[in-house]
Scaffold this motif. Structure first.
Motif, PDB file in Angstrom:
ATOM      1  N   LEU A   1      11.460  56.147   8.774  1.00 23.23           N
ATOM      2  CA  LEU A   1      12.535  55.202   8.460  1.00 23.23           C
ATOM      3  C   LEU A   1      12.413  53.949   9.320  1.00 23.23           C
ATOM      4  CD1 LEU A   1      15.157  54.422   7.003  1.00 23.23           C
ATOM      5  CD2 LEU A   1      16.406  55.725   8.751  1.00 23.23           C
ATOM      6  N   LYS A   2      12.098  54.137  10.596  1.00 21.22           N
ATOM      7  CA  LYS A   2      11.938  52.982  11.486  1.00 21.22           C
ATOM      8  C   LYS A   2      10.801  52.071  11.014  1.00 21.22           C
ATOM      9  CE  LYS A   2      10.290  52.530  15.932  1.00 21.22           C
ATOM     10  NZ  LYS A   2      10.120  52.954  17.302  1.00 21.22           N
ATOM     11  N   LEU A   3       9.698  52.667  10.594  1.00 22.33           N
ATOM     12  CA  LEU A   3       8.581  51.875  10.062  1.00 22.33           C
ATOM     13  C   LEU A   3       9.008  51.099   8.821  1.00 22.33           C
ATOM     14  CD1 LEU A   3       5.576  54.339  10.423  1.00 22.33           C
ATOM     15  CD2 LEU A   3       5.935  52.213  11.683  1.00 22.33           C
ATOM     16  N   GLN A   4       9.782  51.747   7.957  1.00 28.07           N
ATOM     17  CA  GLN A   4      10.250  51.089   6.737  1.00 28.07           C
ATOM     18  C   GLN A   4      11.180  49.921   7.065  1.00 28.07           C
ATOM     19  OE1 GLN A   4       9.053  51.994   3.778  1.00 28.07           O
ATOM     20  NE2 GLN A   4      10.257  50.512   2.639  1.00 28.07           N
ATOM     21  N   VAL A   5      12.077  50.115   8.040  1.00 33.01           N
ATOM     22  CA  VAL A   5      12.997  49.054   8.467  1.00 33.01           C
ATOM     23  C   VAL A   5      12.201  47.897   9.075  1.00 33.01           C
ATOM     24  CG1 VAL A   5      14.819  48.486  10.130  1.00 33.01           C
ATOM     25  CG2 VAL A   5      15.021  50.532   8.717  1.00 33.01           C
ATOM     26  N   GLU A   6      11.190  48.223   9.887  1.00 32.90           N
ATOM     27  CA  GLU A   6      10.349  47.178  10.469  1.00 32.90           C
ATOM     28  C   GLU A   6       9.641  46.367   9.384  1.00 32.90           C
ATOM     29  OE1 GLU A   6       7.919  49.543  13.091  1.00 32.90           O
ATOM     30  OE2 GLU A   6       9.176  49.069  14.827  1.00 32.90           O
ATOM     31  N   MET A   7       9.166  47.054   8.327  1.00 32.45           N
ATOM     32  CA  MET A   7       8.503  46.340   7.231  1.00 32.45           C
ATOM     33  C   MET A   7       9.487  45.431   6.505  1.00 32.45           C
ATOM     34  SD  MET A   7       5.564  48.820   5.588  1.00 32.45           S
ATOM     35  CE  MET A   7       6.694  49.893   4.776  1.00 32.45           C
ATOM     36  N   LEU A   8      10.712  45.927   6.264  1.00 31.46           N
ATOM     37  CA  LEU A   8      11.722  45.086   5.618  1.00 31.46           C
ATOM     38  C   LEU A   8      12.025  43.859   6.465  1.00 31.46           C
ATOM     39  CD1 LEU A   8      14.380  47.614   4.242  1.00 31.46           C
ATOM     40  CD2 LEU A   8      12.879  46.131   2.916  1.00 31.46           C
ATOM     41  N   MET A   9      12.139  44.066   7.782  1.00 37.49           N
ATOM     42  CA  MET A   9      12.412  42.947   8.676  1.00 37.49           C
ATOM     43  C   MET A   9      11.248  41.961   8.666  1.00 37.49           C
ATOM     44  SD  MET A   9      14.254  44.755  11.928  1.00 37.49           S
ATOM     45  CE  MET A   9      14.352  43.221  12.825  1.00 37.49           C
ATOM     46  N   GLN A  10      10.026  42.474   8.662  1.00 42.97           N
ATOM     47  CA  GLN A  10       8.844  41.611   8.660  1.00 42.97           C
ATOM     48  C   GLN A  10       8.791  40.795   7.378  1.00 42.97           C
ATOM     49  OE1 GLN A  10       6.993  41.369  11.382  1.00 42.97           O
ATOM     50  NE2 GLN A  10       5.874  39.709  10.440  1.00 42.97           N
ATOM     51  N   ASN A  11       9.074  41.456   6.219  1.00 42.89           N
ATOM     52  CA  ASN A  11       9.080  40.742   4.939  1.00 42.89           C
ATOM     53  C   ASN A  11      10.161  39.671   4.927  1.00 42.89           C
ATOM     54  OD1 ASN A  11       6.991  42.318   4.047  1.00 42.89           O
ATOM     55  ND2 ASN A  11       8.290  43.697   2.857  1.00 42.89           N
ATOM     56  N   SER A  12      11.332  40.025   5.465  1.00 52.10           N
ATOM     57  CA  SER A  12      12.441  39.070   5.527  1.00 52.10           C
ATOM     58  C   SER A  12      12.085  37.906   6.448  1.00 52.10           C
ATOM     59  CB  SER A  12      13.693  39.788   6.023  1.00 52.10           C
ATOM     60  OG  SER A  12      14.714  38.872   6.272  1.00 52.10           O
TER      61      SER A  12
END
Length: 195
Positions: free
Chosen positions: A78-89
């Motif tokens: 989940l943390k990796l997924q949140v980091e990816m969302l933040m990176q995309n944003s």
């Protein structure tokens, strides 16, 4: 005096203990002891021999090691997924920042000064990540509430998802380390599970 303690805000301290002899009887799976202590108001201890507080609580839970490892893996994903969302944003906002930089150089200065706070900013979740978060938090709820059979899966996320809150939960379920949690909404949710 040397063992005095001051806590200026509300916090939960988590420690794990794997006892060699004091295992609960008639259990075949390996269990570890989750030790927790939290305060609901600021605490100042100047003499440990006479300390008494109505705002300090502690307790423990026996938890199967396999479930802890399972939850930690889910939280790590989940943390990796949140980091990816933040990176995309961040990539998307960087592109728009670059376009506006030509017109206003001050905008870039303001945005760059807020970058260190990115990890505590609420993350806008996509549908997949929201379902991952609900699944992880349902597992945490079932584990900490003491009666897993009665613990229904979550239909909504009980606190704002930030990178810091997910990292704190991942640290909480790392049996090799302890952690301290101070985030207000996460703190409130966790102590509600201990009651």
């Amino acid at each position: 005096e040397s063992r005095a303690a001051n806590v200026s805000k509300r916090e939960i301290n988590i420690q794990w203990y794997i006892p060699s002899l004091a295992k609960p009887s008639n259990d075949t799976e390996t269990k570890v002891l989750l030790l927790y202590a939290y305060n609901t108001k600021p605490v100042k201890i100047s003499n440990i021999k006479i300390f008494s507080s109505m705002s300090t609580f502690s307790g423990y839970l026996w938890i199967p090691l396999a479930r802890i490892i399972f939850i930690q893996e889910k939280l790590s994903n989940l943390k990796l997924q949140v980091e990816m969302l933040m990176q995309n944003s961040k990539s998307f906002s960087s592109a728009s920042e670059h376009a506006s930089f030509v017109e206003q150089s001050e905008t870039l200065k303001i945005i760059s000064s807020t970058k260190p706070k990115m990890n505590v900013a609420k993350v806008h979740l996509d549908e997949k990540t929201e379902e991952m978060a609900k699944s992880c938090l349902s597992e945490v709820k079932a584990l900490l509430s003491g009666v897993p059979a009665l613990s229904l899966p979550l239909t909504e996320i009980p606190f704002d998802i930030t990178l810091q809150s997910i990292a704190s939960l991942e640290d909480m379920f790392d049996p090799a380390n302890g952690c301290t949690i101070t985030e207000e909404c996460l703190f409130n949710w966790i102590i509600s599970l201990f009651h």
